[in-house]
Enzyme design. Structure first.
Site, mmCIF file in Angstrom:
data_model
loop_
_atom_site.group_PDB
_atom_site.id
_atom_site.type_symbol
_atom_site.label_atom_id
_atom_site.label_comp_id
_atom_site.label_asym_id
_atom_site.label_seq_id
_atom_site.Cartn_x
_atom_site.Cartn_y
_atom_site.Cartn_z
ATOM 1 N N LYS A 265 64.027 33.598 44.830
ATOM 2 C CA LYS A 265 62.716 33.165 45.326
ATOM 3 C C LYS A 265 61.715 33.335 44.185
ATOM 4 O O LYS A 265 61.651 34.404 43.575
ATOM 5 C CB LYS A 265 62.273 34.002 46.519
ATOM 6 C CG LYS A 265 60.897 33.600 47.062
ATOM 7 C CD LYS A 265 60.320 34.625 48.031
ATOM 8 C CE LYS A 265 60.761 34.363 49.426
ATOM 9 N NZ LYS A 265 60.158 35.320 50.400
ATOM 10 N N LYS B 6 45.756 33.691 46.736
ATOM 11 C CA LYS B 6 46.773 32.836 47.355
ATOM 12 C C LYS B 6 47.978 32.725 46.435
ATOM 13 O O LYS B 6 47.836 32.585 45.223
ATOM 14 C CB LYS B 6 46.206 31.447 47.648
ATOM 15 C CG LYS B 6 45.208 31.458 48.788
ATOM 16 C CD LYS B 6 44.722 30.073 49.127
ATOM 17 C CE LYS B 6 43.688 30.149 50.240
ATOM 18 N NZ LYS B 6 43.004 28.882 50.427
ATOM 19 N N GLU B 7 49.143 32.774 47.072
ATOM 20 C CA GLU B 7 50.394 32.590 46.349
ATOM 21 C C GLU B 7 51.199 31.509 47.047
ATOM 22 O O GLU B 7 51.067 31.295 48.243
ATOM 23 C CB GLU B 7 51.182 33.895 46.266
ATOM 24 C CG GLU B 7 51.616 34.476 47.587
ATOM 25 C CD GLU B 7 52.324 35.819 47.461
ATOM 26 O OE1 GLU B 7 52.033 36.580 46.522
ATOM 27 O OE2 GLU B 7 53.177 36.098 48.318
#
Length: 149
Positions: free
Chosen positions: A79, A66-67
């Site tokens: 970003k 997961k990021e």
């Protein structure tokens, strides 16, 4: 050990066009579509692509990780993505952040800069980050080819 790697590429497209790809959730879809041998699947777990969004990323032959989009600055065209579960964190990294910056050259070209910041106690693991940088190099090239058409 703190580490940092960076790479940049000039793209013959406006900074706005480049940011419209990299600054949105569409970037994840682009990578899956154009480079499925690098990223197999991306699922949005939380959010709409802005800061705080969480994505689950599946790479071929690896468990998903997961990021989180730590920041998405549309004005500065930056970003920052941090791995928050699995992936590099499961193999000895304490911190792993990927930063994309779109820098305007003129109205028809821009620089896309990628920076990877990490922290690990195991110096032997640093070679994995170099491999990841090579994968991101392929992503940068694919996006340049796509945006320049």
């Amino acid at each position: 050990m703190l580490g940092k790697f960076s790479e940049q590429i000039q793209i013959n497209a406006s900074a706005t066009e480049v940011w419209n790809l990299y600054g949105t959730i569409e970037f994840a879809n682009f990578v899956v579509e154009k480079l499925p041998h690098i990223v197999e699947k991306v699922e949005v777990i939380e959010g709409n692509g802005g800061a705080g969004s969480v994505l689950q990323v599946s790479l071929p032959g690896n468990a998903p990780y997961k990021e989180k989009y730590a920041s998405v600055d549309d004005e500065k065209r930056v970003k920052e993505i941090e791995i928050v579960e699995g992936g590099y964190l499961d193999i000895g990294f304490n911190f792993y952040r990927i930063k994309f910056e779109v820098i305007e050259n003129d109205d028809k070209s821009s620089i896309l800069k990628l920076t990877i910041d990490f922290e690990t106690k195991d110096v032997e693991k640093v070679h994995l980050t170099i491999g990841n940088l090579q994968a991101f190099g392929a992503i940068l090239k694919a996006s340049a080819d796509y945006l320049e058409k």
